[in-house]
Design a protein around this motif. Structure first.
Motif, PDB file in Angstrom:
ATOM      1  N   ALA A 215       1.193   3.964   4.382  1.00 31.37           N
ATOM      2  CA  ALA A 215       0.476   2.691   4.340  1.00 31.37           C
ATOM      3  C   ALA A 215       0.619   2.085   2.948  1.00 31.37           C
ATOM      4  O   ALA A 215       1.073   2.757   2.015  1.00 31.37           O
ATOM      5  CB  ALA A 215      -1.001   2.892   4.660  1.00 31.37           C
ATOM      6  N   VAL A 216       0.190   0.851   2.841  1.00 31.36           N
ATOM      7  CA  VAL A 216      -0.036   0.265   1.526  1.00 31.36           C
ATOM      8  C   VAL A 216      -1.468   0.603   1.141  1.00 31.36           C
ATOM      9  O   VAL A 216      -2.403   0.345   1.916  1.00 31.36           O
ATOM     10  CB  VAL A 216       0.178  -1.260   1.528  1.00 31.36           C
ATOM     11  CG1 VAL A 216      -0.139  -1.835   0.148  1.00 31.36           C
ATOM     12  CG2 VAL A 216       1.605  -1.599   1.941  1.00 31.36           C
TER      13      VAL A 216
ATOM     14  N   GLN B 192       2.733   1.058  -2.198  1.00 29.79           N
ATOM     15  CA  GLN B 192       3.244   1.634  -0.944  1.00 29.79           C
ATOM     16  C   GLN B 192       3.325   3.151  -1.035  1.00 29.79           C
ATOM     17  O   GLN B 192       3.869   3.701  -2.008  1.00 29.79           O
ATOM     18  CB  GLN B 192       4.639   1.070  -0.637  1.00 29.79           C
ATOM     19  CG  GLN B 192       5.305   1.659   0.584  1.00 29.79           C
ATOM     20  CD  GLN B 192       4.635   1.222   1.877  1.00 29.79           C
ATOM     21  OE1 GLN B 192       4.362   0.034   2.076  1.00 29.79           O
ATOM     22  NE2 GLN B 192       4.380   2.179   2.772  1.00 29.79           N
ATOM     23  N   VAL B 193       2.806   3.799  -0.023  1.00 33.75           N
ATOM     24  CA  VAL B 193       2.946   5.247   0.142  1.00 33.75           C
ATOM     25  C   VAL B 193       3.666   5.492   1.465  1.00 33.75           C
ATOM     26  O   VAL B 193       3.215   5.024   2.512  1.00 33.75           O
ATOM     27  CB  VAL B 193       1.580   5.946   0.140  1.00 33.75           C
ATOM     28  CG1 VAL B 193       1.734   7.415   0.520  1.00 33.75           C
ATOM     29  CG2 VAL B 193       0.918   5.812  -1.222  1.00 33.75           C
ATOM     30  N   THR B 194       4.768   6.200   1.390  1.00 33.82           N
ATOM     31  CA  THR B 194       5.541   6.518   2.591  1.00 33.82           C
ATOM     32  C   THR B 194       5.713   8.027   2.686  1.00 33.82           C
ATOM     33  O   THR B 194       6.202   8.648   1.735  1.00 33.82           O
ATOM     34  CB  THR B 194       6.915   5.838   2.567  1.00 33.82           C
ATOM     35  OG1 THR B 194       6.742   4.423   2.426  1.00 33.82           O
ATOM     36  CG2 THR B 194       7.689   6.134   3.839  1.00 33.82           C
TER      37      THR B 194
ATOM     38  N   GLN C 260      -3.539   0.095   4.516  1.00 33.00           N
ATOM     39  CA  GLN C 260      -3.117  -0.702   5.662  1.00 33.00           C
ATOM     40  C   GLN C 260      -1.732  -0.257   6.103  1.00 33.00           C
ATOM     41  O   GLN C 260      -0.758  -0.404   5.355  1.00 33.00           O
ATOM     42  CB  GLN C 260      -3.107  -2.189   5.331  1.00 33.00           C
ATOM     43  CG  GLN C 260      -2.845  -3.075   6.537  1.00 33.00           C
ATOM     44  CD  GLN C 260      -3.147  -4.532   6.269  1.00 33.00           C
ATOM     45  OE1 GLN C 260      -3.243  -4.965   5.117  1.00 33.00           O
ATOM     46  NE2 GLN C 260      -3.311  -5.303   7.328  1.00 33.00           N
ATOM     47  N   ALA C 261      -1.689   0.302   7.292  1.00 31.51           N
ATOM     48  CA  ALA C 261      -0.425   0.729   7.871  1.00 31.51           C
ATOM     49  C   ALA C 261       0.225  -0.446   8.588  1.00 31.51           C
ATOM     50  O   ALA C 261      -0.455  -1.403   8.982  1.00 31.51           O
ATOM     51  CB  ALA C 261      -0.668   1.882   8.843  1.00 31.51           C
ATOM     52  N   PRO C 262       1.537  -0.384   8.797  1.00 33.47           N
ATOM     53  CA  PRO C 262       2.239  -1.480   9.477  1.00 33.47           C
ATOM     54  C   PRO C 262       1.634  -1.765  10.846  1.00 33.47           C
ATOM     55  O   PRO C 262       1.426  -0.848  11.647  1.00 33.47           O
ATOM     56  CB  PRO C 262       3.666  -0.955   9.597  1.00 33.47           C
ATOM     57  CG  PRO C 262       3.804   0.013   8.479  1.00 33.47           C
ATOM     58  CD  PRO C 262       2.461   0.673   8.343  1.00 33.47           C
ATOM     59  N   GLY C 263       1.326  -3.029  11.086  1.00 35.41           N
ATOM     60  CA  GLY C 263       0.795  -3.429  12.372  1.00 35.41           C
ATOM     61  C   GLY C 263      -0.655  -3.080  12.610  1.00 35.41           C
ATOM     62  O   GLY C 263      -1.175  -3.278  13.713  1.00 35.41           O
ATOM     63  N   LYS C 264      -1.320  -2.570  11.586  1.00 29.49           N
ATOM     64  CA  LYS C 264      -2.726  -2.185  11.735  1.00 29.49           C
ATOM     65  C   LYS C 264      -3.592  -2.928  10.740  1.00 29.49           C
ATOM     66  O   LYS C 264      -3.108  -3.490   9.752  1.00 29.49           O
ATOM     67  CB  LYS C 264      -2.893  -0.677  11.546  1.00 29.49           C
ATOM     68  CG  LYS C 264      -2.202   0.161  12.606  1.00 29.49           C
ATOM     69  CD  LYS C 264      -2.552   1.626  12.447  1.00 29.49           C
ATOM     70  CE  LYS C 264      -1.916   2.470  13.554  1.00 29.49           C
ATOM     71  NZ  LYS C 264      -2.275   3.904  13.418  1.00 29.49           N
ATOM     72  N   GLU C 265      -4.895  -2.912  11.003  1.00 30.48           N
ATOM     73  CA  GLU C 265      -5.835  -3.547  10.080  1.00 30.48           C
ATOM     74  C   GLU C 265      -6.067  -2.645   8.869  1.00 30.48           C
ATOM     75  O   GLU C 265      -5.894  -1.419   8.929  1.00 30.48           O
ATOM     76  CB  GLU C 265      -7.160  -3.826  10.789  1.00 30.48           C
ATOM     77  CG  GLU C 265      -7.053  -4.869  11.880  1.00 30.48           C
ATOM     78  CD  GLU C 265      -8.407  -5.250  12.445  1.00 30.48           C
ATOM     79  OE1 GLU C 265      -8.444  -6.180  13.265  1.00 30.48           O
ATOM     80  OE2 GLU C 265      -9.403  -4.621  12.084  1.00 30.48           O
ATOM     81  N   ARG C 266      -6.488  -3.262   7.785  1.00 32.13           N
ATOM     82  CA  ARG C 266      -6.831  -2.497   6.599  1.00 32.13           C
ATOM     83  C   ARG C 266      -8.041  -1.615   6.912  1.00 32.13           C
ATOM     84  O   ARG C 266      -8.992  -2.066   7.549  1.00 32.13           O
ATOM     85  CB  ARG C 266      -7.157  -3.436   5.450  1.00 32.13           C
ATOM     86  CG  ARG C 266      -7.347  -2.759   4.115  1.00 32.13           C
ATOM     87  CD  ARG C 266      -7.553  -3.772   2.998  1.00 32.13           C
ATOM     88  NE  ARG C 266      -6.418  -4.669   2.859  1.00 32.13           N
ATOM     89  CZ  ARG C 266      -6.293  -5.556   1.884  1.00 32.13           C
ATOM     90  NH1 ARG C 266      -7.230  -5.653   0.967  1.00 32.13           N
ATOM     91  NH2 ARG C 266      -5.240  -6.333   1.838  1.00 32.13           N
ATOM     92  N   GLU C 267      -7.983  -0.359   6.468  1.00 32.93           N
ATOM     93  CA  GLU C 267      -9.077   0.561   6.733  1.00 32.93           C
ATOM     94  C   GLU C 267      -9.573   1.199   5.442  1.00 32.93           C
ATOM     95  O   GLU C 267      -8.818   1.436   4.509  1.00 32.93           O
ATOM     96  CB  GLU C 267      -8.639   1.659   7.717  1.00 32.93           C
ATOM     97  CG  GLU C 267      -7.572   2.600   7.207  1.00 32.93           C
ATOM     98  CD  GLU C 267      -7.325   3.777   8.127  1.00 32.93           C
ATOM     99  OE1 GLU C 267      -8.028   3.924   9.145  1.00 32.93           O
ATOM    100  OE2 GLU C 267      -6.420   4.574   7.816  1.00 32.93           O
TER     101      GLU C 267
ATOM    102  N   GLY D 157       2.445   5.014  -6.189  1.00 34.43           N
ATOM    103  CA  GLY D 157       2.942   5.146  -4.824  1.00 34.43           C
ATOM    104  C   GLY D 157       4.397   5.592  -4.812  1.00 34.43           C
ATOM    105  O   GLY D 157       5.060   5.653  -5.844  1.00 34.43           O
ATOM    106  N   GLY D 158       4.895   5.906  -3.613  1.00 35.31           N
ATOM    107  CA  GLY D 158       6.283   6.320  -3.498  1.00 35.31           C
ATOM    108  C   GLY D 158       6.569   6.974  -2.177  1.00 35.31           C
ATOM    109  O   GLY D 158       5.770   6.893  -1.233  1.00 35.31           O
ATOM    110  N   LEU D 159       7.720   7.623  -2.123  1.00 30.04           N
ATOM    111  CA  LEU D 159       8.177   8.320  -0.917  1.00 30.04           C
ATOM    112  C   LEU D 159       8.007   9.824  -1.126  1.00 30.04           C
ATOM    113  O   LEU D 159       8.444  10.363  -2.160  1.00 30.04           O
ATOM    114  CB  LEU D 159       9.640   7.986  -0.649  1.00 30.04           C
ATOM    115  CG  LEU D 159      10.335   8.750   0.479  1.00 30.04           C
ATOM    116  CD1 LEU D 159       9.693   8.419   1.814  1.00 30.04           C
ATOM    117  CD2 LEU D 159      11.828   8.413   0.488  1.00 30.04           C
ATOM    118  N   VAL D 160       7.381  10.481  -0.160  1.00 33.76           N
ATOM    119  CA  VAL D 160       7.148  11.916  -0.263  1.00 33.76           C
ATOM    120  C   VAL D 160       7.324  12.536   1.121  1.00 33.76           C
ATOM    121  O   VAL D 160       7.118  11.870   2.141  1.00 33.76           O
ATOM    122  CB  VAL D 160       5.739  12.191  -0.838  1.00 33.76           C
ATOM    123  CG1 VAL D 160       4.656  11.687   0.103  1.00 33.76           C
ATOM    124  CG2 VAL D 160       5.548  13.652  -1.188  1.00 33.76           C
TER     125      VAL D 160
END
Length: 117
Positions: A91-92, A112-114, A39-46, A9-12
């Protein structure tokens, strides 16, 4: 003891690529269906994608054509190649293992992927 360990993961920037890896131990990897969730912030895992022991794959519509799941049974590792990344992919990301009839019963710790716009 079963362990799934994600990495990569990382920032891209938008439009960029990342490859996630998930190394598995303590299970008969080749017989497991493996998958990626997020799972994005404030959202359920998908659910994002899965690969059966046969190598057949399935993707949710939002990542089709951009993400590719693959596995290397010799290395007990599943990969997620992510191309053309978008900010909404932030998301994570979790790796999971599914044994027939038991559901997704093994999970990694997440990576984490951003994606910046």
């Amino acid at each position: 003891q079963v362990q799934l360990v994600e990495s990569g993961g990382g920032l891209v920037q938008t439009g960029g690529s990342l490859r996630l890896s998930c190394a598995a131990s303590g299970l008969t990897f080749s017989s497991y269906t493996m998958g990626w969730f997020r799972q994005a912030p404030g959202k359920e895992r998908e659910f994002v994608t899965r690969i059966w022991s046969s190598g057949i794959t399935y993707y949710v519509d939002s990542v089709k054509g951009r993400f590719t799941i693959s596995r290397d049974n010799a290395k007990n590792t599943v990969y997620l190649q992510m191309n053309s990344l978008k900010p909404e992919d932030t998301a994570v990301y979790y790796c999971a293992g599914n044994s027939a009839g038991e559901g997704w019963n093994y999970w990694g710790q997440g990576t984490q992927v951003t994606v910046s716009s």
